[in-house]
Design a protein around this motif. Structure first.
Motif, PDB file in Angstrom:
ATOM      1  N   LEU A  89     -61.639  15.637  -3.825  1.00 33.52           N
ATOM      2  CA  LEU A  89     -61.737  17.102  -3.651  1.00 33.52           C
ATOM      3  C   LEU A  89     -62.893  17.618  -2.800  1.00 33.52           C
ATOM      4  O   LEU A  89     -63.043  18.491  -2.197  1.00 33.52           O
ATOM      5  N   ILE A  90     -63.910  16.781  -2.926  1.00 35.53           N
ATOM      6  CA  ILE A  90     -65.190  16.698  -2.092  1.00 35.53           C
ATOM      7  C   ILE A  90     -64.928  16.539  -0.457  1.00 35.53           C
ATOM      8  O   ILE A  90     -65.315  17.039   0.343  1.00 35.53           O
ATOM      9  N   GLY A  91     -64.021  15.275  -0.173  1.00 33.20           N
ATOM     10  CA  GLY A  91     -64.101  14.685   1.108  1.00 33.20           C
ATOM     11  C   GLY A  91     -63.486  15.765   2.280  1.00 33.20           C
ATOM     12  O   GLY A  91     -64.078  15.704   3.389  1.00 33.20           O
ATOM     13  N   PRO A  92     -62.615  16.575   2.075  1.00 36.66           N
ATOM     14  CA  PRO A  92     -62.085  17.848   3.135  1.00 36.66           C
ATOM     15  C   PRO A  92     -63.363  18.742   3.484  1.00 36.66           C
ATOM     16  O   PRO A  92     -63.392  18.890   4.594  1.00 36.66           O
ATOM     17  N   PHE A  93     -64.261  18.967   2.413  1.00 35.42           N
ATOM     18  CA  PHE A  93     -65.180  19.842   3.287  1.00 35.42           C
ATOM     19  C   PHE A  93     -66.238  19.015   4.050  1.00 35.42           C
ATOM     20  O   PHE A  93     -66.802  19.357   5.051  1.00 35.42           O
ATOM     21  N   ARG A 283     -57.039  20.275  15.225  1.00 40.94           N
ATOM     22  CA  ARG A 283     -55.531  20.329  14.548  1.00 40.94           C
ATOM     23  C   ARG A 283     -55.189  19.065  13.932  1.00 40.94           C
ATOM     24  O   ARG A 283     -54.975  19.295  12.561  1.00 40.94           O
ATOM     25  N   SER A 284     -55.516  18.044  14.354  1.00 44.64           N
ATOM     26  CA  SER A 284     -55.178  16.741  13.730  1.00 44.64           C
ATOM     27  C   SER A 284     -55.980  16.384  12.444  1.00 44.64           C
ATOM     28  O   SER A 284     -55.534  16.007  11.474  1.00 44.64           O
ATOM     29  N   ALA A 290     -54.305  17.831   5.008  1.00 43.51           N
ATOM     30  CA  ALA A 290     -53.283  18.452   4.353  1.00 43.51           C
ATOM     31  C   ALA A 290     -52.442  17.201   3.782  1.00 43.51           C
ATOM     32  O   ALA A 290     -51.730  17.313   2.855  1.00 43.51           O
ATOM     33  N   VAL A 291     -52.641  16.085   4.551  1.00 42.33           N
ATOM     34  CA  VAL A 291     -51.773  14.846   4.171  1.00 42.33           C
ATOM     35  C   VAL A 291     -52.432  13.932   2.961  1.00 42.33           C
ATOM     36  O   VAL A 291     -51.934  13.690   2.120  1.00 42.33           O
TER      37      VAL A 291
END
Length: 519
Positions: A89-93, A283-284, A290-291
């Motif tokens: 959950l932290i990773g995307p930020f 975008r990538s 998202a994946v």
């Protein structure tokens, strides 16, 4: 009263082998198809810098999700719960922040590797040291990936370790040598489809065999200590290195991983540089987020599903370890040819990491050593030819290391996450050097070298401490190894830089955050 399901005898059958063989032949065919038109380094190494952003986004994820993840994540959930899922959950930020921090510099210079930036910002010594450290650390990681895949197949199909290591390794080498980056990226996409389909099949099966379906899995697991039990333990919020899992270790692990991916990991960065522009690379990245997030959540869920299912089985029907529970379930509970599909998905995961790794390491050897130090005037065709040979050499070396591991360590399947974390700790030294480069106007090559050496020395000392205390009553957590290798070089580098005068502004044009618009 729960009726026990009949526990089928583990193993795979002819239809499963046919599925696996067809998959492997398809992968080789893709490699042959994309071997056309790869006569210069941009086309062979970066796919002509024109690959679609959405394909790159998917390839970014599957190249970093290997059997290490597929074994260790469900295995950890099975044994300990899902507290570590907080890192997902932290990773995307952290991914977004580190992307903006580093990637723009690599696009400005139309670089092939991030280590070229180190020479522009510091000097050739830092470039050579950084590239060399990366080569050693990633080679070890690839060997662990191959070995963990072999353990899966040994558990499910009773294949000898040697067979799996050789088959997976040789096929991965062949299509990567043939097609270069285009073959790697497009086979990654196909492998993602196979992997996603395989995971969907397992989720559907677990929902049908565990009372209450998905909700029943979650409620049973959380009620029996496989949720986030650490949140109720005050030591979870401490800084004690002897506590196995703490909130601060999880936060650090997630952030440092993204620092590595977007500053110095050739596997990740080479994909982003294969797009046509910084905007396309962005975008990538968002596609990869998202994946990746749903995929990791499914892997954590599968670990809970295995715990819930096997807890309701007679003791003799339970797997030997949490790491092997998922694959034991696949072989015992899914009708043929579904186990073949799932095992193909496992092959997809390991080959995605293997092809990406050997392709990226061959690129580093070609661009950061061969072209820079040994054959500066090498033509494009000579570089492509050399890169193909290095792909073969790196792949064979990774296979050899995996075979050595299989000989000397019969218990690594119980500590896959720990083994992977140790190798990641060795790579934690690199991001601080890049961070020093993009944020400091005073740091020199000597400062960077001293910082890197201090970081590796401290990491080595932590690894020794970890192994010395591992068998005692007060062991050091494996998660405590990584922070030392990150913060020691960071502190040493900035301390040394603070004692020096600022470098001339024209020397840093386009190389730091403070004058990035100048280029």
């Amino acid at each position: 009263m729960i009726n026990y399901l009949i526990f089928a005898e583990a193993g795979i059958h002819t239809a499963d082998y046919v599925t696996i063989v067809l998959y492997l032949l398809g992968v080789l065919a893709l490699g042959a198809w994309f071997s056309r038109g790869t006569h210069d380094t941009e086309s062979y190494i970066l796919g002509g810098r024109s690959l679609p952003w959405w394909v790159i986004g998917v390839s970014y994820v599957v190249s970093l999700v290997s059997t290490v993840s597929i074994v260790s994540v469900p295995g950890h959930a099975y044994e300990h719960g899902v507290t570590l899922a907080l890192s997902s959950l932290i990773g995307p930020f952290a991914a977004v922040g580190t992307f903006y921090l580093f990637i723009r510099f690599y696009f400005r210079g139309r670089m092939f590797t991030p280590f070229a930036y180190l020479e522009s910002r510091f000097d050739f010594r830092v470039r050579a040291l950084g590239a060399g450290l990366y080569l050693m650390a990633r080679l070890g990681y690839l060997a662990i990936v191959l070995y963990s895949a072999a353990k899966v197949f040994e558990s499910v199909s009773h294949w000898p370790l040697l067979w799996t290591i050789l088959i997976v390794g040789i096929i991965g080498i062949l299509y990567t040598v043939m097609g270069g980056m285009r073959a790697v990226v497009w086979t990654d996409f196909v492998q993602f489809v196979v992997l996603a389909l395989g995971m969907a099949v397992i989720v559907a099966k677990t929902a049908s065999v565990v009372p209450g379906g998905v909700g029943g899995v979650l409620s049973y697991a959380f009620e029996n200590g496989r949720g986030m039990p650490e949140l109720n333990d005050p030591s979870f919020f401490s800084f004690d290195p002897h506590v196995k899992t703490t909130l601060w270790f999880i936060i650090f692990f997630s952030i440092s991983q993204q620092f590595f991916y977007n500053s110095s990991d050739q596997i990740a960065i080479q994909r982003l540089l294969s797009t046509s522009s910084f905007a396309q690379a962005k975008r990538s990245l968002f596609t990869s987020i998202a994946v990746d997030l749903p995929m990791m959540m499914v892997l954590w869920y599968l670990g809970l599903a295995m715990f819930s299912f096997y807890s309701l089985q007679p003791p003799g029907n339970q797997p030997d370890s949490g790491d092997m529970a998922l694959f034991h379930f696949v072989a015992a509970q899914l009708p043929s040819p579904l186990p073949g599909l799932i095992l193909s998905a496992m092959l997809a995961a390991v080959m995605s990491t293997l092809d990406s790794g050997i392709n990226s390491l061959a690129t580093v050897i070609t661009k950061d050593f061969y072209l820079r130090f040994f054959r500066i005037s090498a033509s494009e065709s000579e570089q492509v030819r050399f890169s193909r040979w290095m792909t073969l050499v790196v792949g064979l070396f990774a296979i050899s290391m995996a075979l050595v591991i299989s000989r000397i360590s019969a218990s690594i399947q119980d500590t896959v996450m720990e083994a992977a974390a140790i190798w990641m700790a060795l790579m934690n030294v690199l991001p601080p050097i890049f961070l020093l480069g993009v944020t400091s106007r005073r740091a020199t090559g000597t400062h960077a070298l001293l910082a890197a050496i201090s970081g590796w020395t401290a990491t080595g000392a932590m690894i020794v401490w970890y192994f010395v205390t591992k068998g005692t009553d007060h062991p050091v957590s494996w998660m405590a190894i990584g922070p030392v290798g990150f913060f020691v070089p960071l502190c040493i580098g900035f301390l040394l830089a603070s004692l020096s005068k600022p470098l001339p502004a024209d020397r840093l044009t386009g190389l730091t955050l403070w004058n990035r618009k100048a280029n």
